[in-house]
Design a protein around this motif. Structure first.
Motif, PDB file in Angstrom:
ATOM      1  N   ALA A  48       0.836  -1.195   0.000  1.00 26.84           N
ATOM      2  CA  ALA A  48       0.000   0.000   0.000  1.00 26.84           C
ATOM      3  C   ALA A  48       0.873   1.247   0.000  1.00 26.84           C
ATOM      4  N   THR A  57      -4.584   6.980  -1.958  1.00 31.11           N
ATOM      5  CA  THR A  57      -4.006   5.714  -1.534  1.00 31.11           C
ATOM      6  C   THR A  57      -4.110   4.713  -2.678  1.00 31.11           C
ATOM      7  N   TYR A  58      -3.275   3.691  -2.603  1.00 31.25           N
ATOM      8  CA  TYR A  58      -3.327   2.634  -3.615  1.00 31.25           C
ATOM      9  C   TYR A  58      -2.897   1.341  -2.954  1.00 31.25           C
ATOM     10  N   TYR A  59      -3.570   0.248  -3.332  1.00 29.87           N
ATOM     11  CA  TYR A  59      -3.334  -1.042  -2.680  1.00 29.87           C
ATOM     12  C   TYR A  59      -3.041  -2.137  -3.700  1.00 29.87           C
ATOM     13  N   LYS A  64      -6.561  -5.442  -1.092  1.00 30.80           N
ATOM     14  CA  LYS A  64      -7.597  -4.429  -1.287  1.00 30.80           C
ATOM     15  C   LYS A  64      -8.883  -4.864  -0.592  1.00 30.80           C
ATOM     16  N   THR A  68      -5.925  -1.132   5.248  1.00 33.53           N
ATOM     17  CA  THR A  68      -6.090   0.318   5.084  1.00 33.53           C
ATOM     18  C   THR A  68      -4.827   1.019   5.555  1.00 33.53           C
ATOM     19  N   LEU A  80      -0.883   0.794   9.161  1.00 31.11           N
ATOM     20  CA  LEU A  80      -1.468  -0.188   8.253  1.00 31.11           C
ATOM     21  C   LEU A  80      -2.427  -1.038   9.067  1.00 31.11           C
TER      22      LEU A  80
END
Length: 123
Positions: A48, A57-59, A64, A68, A80
């Protein structure tokens, strides 16, 4: 900047954990932050990333909806939150930081790394 990850441990499948990454030496306000993990015998994988403000944000697909990433710039800390953990989430988890404004999924684009914190998920 020095990064100190913590919060790992041994949990059962379905449990939750929250990892923390405390920074020192400079503010993280202008650093993109990321989490990566490395299982035994495997390469380090992206998990992440989060931009300066936390607005982007990107996972990885594998986490996903379960993990978070968040940040508290006032506390110079990134988190996290990991929910519904699975045995395949077992790994050493690393936090990392990079300059610039662009989030990145590539480990070679991160300038600073913390030591890992081990997460073990039993079935």
């Amino acid at each position: 900047v020095q990064l100190q990850a913590s919060g790992g441990g041994l949990v059962q499948a379905g449990d939750s954990l929250r990892l923390s990454c405390a920074a020192s030496g400079r503010t993280i306000c202008t650093l993109v932050m990321g989490w990566f993990r490395q299982a035994p015998g495997k390469e380090r994988d992206f998990i992440a990333t989060i931009n300066w403000t936390g607005g982007t944000t990107y996972y990885a697909e594998s986490v996903k909806g379960r993990f978070t990433i968040s940040r508290d710039n006032a506390k110079n800390t990134v988190y996290l939150q990991m929910n519904t953990l699975k045995p395949e989430d077992t790994a050493n988890y690393y936090c990392a930081a990079r300059g610039g404004v662009r989030i990145s999924l590539r480990s070679d684009e991160y300038d600073y790394w913390g030591q890992g914190t081990l997460v073990t998920v039993s079935s």
